[in-house]
Structure formats: C-alpha cells, structure tokens
Design a protein around this motif. Sequence first.
Motif, PDB file in Angstrom:
ATOM      1  N   UNK A 154       0.836  -1.201   0.000  1.00 28.71           N
ATOM      2  CA  UNK A 154       0.000   0.000   0.000  1.00 28.71           C
ATOM      3  C   UNK A 154       0.868   1.246   0.000  1.00 28.71           C
ATOM      4  N   UNK A 155       0.280   2.338  -0.421  1.00 26.08           N
ATOM      5  CA  UNK A 155       0.939   3.643  -0.387  1.00 26.08           C
ATOM      6  C   UNK A 155       0.419   4.383   0.840  1.00 26.08           C
ATOM      7  N   UNK A 156       1.353   4.811   1.692  1.00 26.71           N
ATOM      8  CA  UNK A 156       0.982   5.387   2.971  1.00 26.71           C
ATOM      9  C   UNK A 156       1.678   6.730   3.206  1.00 26.71           C
ATOM     10  N   UNK A 157       1.170   7.528   4.149  1.00 23.24           N
ATOM     11  CA  UNK A 157       1.909   8.720   4.571  1.00 23.24           C
ATOM     12  C   UNK A 157       3.265   8.295   5.143  1.00 23.24           C
ATOM     13  N   UNK A 158       4.193   9.225   5.175  1.00 24.32           N
ATOM     14  CA  UNK A 158       5.502   8.921   5.755  1.00 24.32           C
ATOM     15  C   UNK A 158       5.356   8.362   7.160  1.00 24.32           C
ATOM     16  N   UNK A 159       6.022   7.211   7.397  1.00 26.53           N
ATOM     17  CA  UNK A 159       5.951   6.561   8.694  1.00 26.53           C
ATOM     18  C   UNK A 159       4.991   5.396   8.745  1.00 26.53           C
ATOM     19  N   UNK A 160       4.171   5.231   7.699  1.00 32.73           N
ATOM     20  CA  UNK A 160       3.275   4.085   7.662  1.00 32.73           C
ATOM     21  C   UNK A 160       1.822   4.453   7.873  1.00 32.73           C
ATOM     22  N   UNK A 161       0.980   3.450   7.804  1.00 36.99           N
ATOM     23  CA  UNK A 161      -0.465   3.653   7.923  1.00 36.99           C
ATOM     24  C   UNK A 161      -0.828   4.281   9.266  1.00 36.99           C
ATOM     25  N   UNK A 162      -1.584   5.382   9.258  1.00 38.38           N
ATOM     26  CA  UNK A 162      -1.982   6.011  10.519  1.00 38.38           C
ATOM     27  C   UNK A 162      -3.157   5.299  11.190  1.00 38.38           C
ATOM     28  N   UNK A 163      -3.837   4.422  10.443  1.00 38.91           N
ATOM     29  CA  UNK A 163      -5.036   3.787  10.974  1.00 38.91           C
ATOM     30  C   UNK A 163      -4.850   2.315  11.324  1.00 38.91           C
ATOM     31  N   UNK A 164      -3.721   1.741  10.920  1.00 40.15           N
ATOM     32  CA  UNK A 164      -3.511   0.314  11.143  1.00 40.15           C
ATOM     33  C   UNK A 164      -4.104  -0.543  10.047  1.00 40.15           C
TER      34      UNK A 164
END
Length: 235
Positions: A211-221
């Motif tokens: 997946x493509x996520x914001x920097x640092x990874x998925x904020x929602x899990x």
Amino acid sequence: MNYKNETLRNALAAEYVLGTLRGGARRRYQQLMMESQLITETTWMWEQYLNGLGQNVQPVEPPASVWQAIERQLGLADDSADSNVVAMPAAKSSRPVVWQAIAGLATAAAIILAVVLMPATPPVKAPVTDIAVVTDAEAKPLWLIEISTSTLAVRTTANLTARTDKDFELWMVPADGGAPISLGLLPEGGQLAISRPDWFDLADIAALAVSLEPNGGSPSGAPTEVLYIAPISAV
C-alpha cells in the motif's frame, strides 16, 4: 524444458541474461517467461546477480593491439595500415568460426557462472522456501521478497521510483478474509531483512499486498491505498 530442474533453470536463465541464448531457444525461453512465474522470478534473480557482479568489476581499458588483432581476425582491418603489427593468417570461413567460438565461450561462461555463484556448501542463513515478486501494472518487478523460516528478505529493483512524500508498506492478506496485517515499511532502494513473525504461517496467507501510505506508515492500522497484490510461490 523441465524448468523444475533447478540446475537447468539457472543455467538457461544465466545464458538468457548474458545474451548467449539465441535464435529459437531464446524465443522459446521468452514465451516460457510469459507462461511461468517461476521462470520469470529466476530470470529476474540472475539479472540482479549478474548486474551486481558487473558493478563490482573495475573497468579496464584494453591495449589498442587487442582491438587491432580482433579486427584482423574478423577481416575488418587493413593490415597494411600498421606496418608494426605482424599479420595473422586468416582461416577459411573465418567469420563464422570466430562467432561460433565466441558463442561457445559465452555459453561456457554462463554455465560456469551458474556453478560458481551457487553456494557449494549450505548457506549459514536459513534457506529460502517461498518467494513473492511485487510487480507493477506493466508486470515490471519492483520488489523481490524471499521467505525463509526466519526472515523475509526484500530486495528493490531499478524499476521502482522512490517517493519522498510517501512510504510503501507491506501487508499480509489472511486467507480467511480477515483484515490485512502490516509487516512493516518496504525499502525504496537496496535491500532489507525483516524478521519473520511467529504468527506468519504460509498456510494462513492468501497473498502479500503493498500500500501507499503517509511517511511513517499507515496512521489507521489498515492499508490506506492498496497498489499491488503479490501471490506467494514455493521455490
């Protein structure tokens, strides 16, 4: 071709990458690459091995006499232009013989590379049991994921365009239809070894996803934007 024979499969993949697999054999191999994911993955791995090997070799400029000798052997040079060079006698049908010799040497080199690059003794790290290749919409490989009993080794290809504003995250897609589980962020260059979680059971996994996520990874899990799905294949 019995492509399940590992030795034969590696030898043919090495020849294909080196360019010594020609004519009908090369066309058949290309067709096989479109039909078999295992062949595609093996070819991709040999591209990585041989390209990496070439990058470690320092370029050497051969003497001018070497090129002159090659040109004379191929009948492309005028010996009278250089009175200091001893002419080499031309053999009958020199051009076909020379190219046959070059092709034979290249084929032998491919087979030798297949033997040399394969470890003669069992590796210290756990052997790879399964593999997944993450490809884009044009079937170009972006990441190669090698799964062993202890790690998930991820290697990035030159086809991947790195993002500074986003991160790519790897997910396990459960076979029972449950929510995807994060395996961590993917590298955007080079390689990375991820420790295999105790709960990572191939029998319970339908596929891997990126997946493509914001920097640092998925904020929602949960995956924000799923880009790619990669099936897992036994080696």
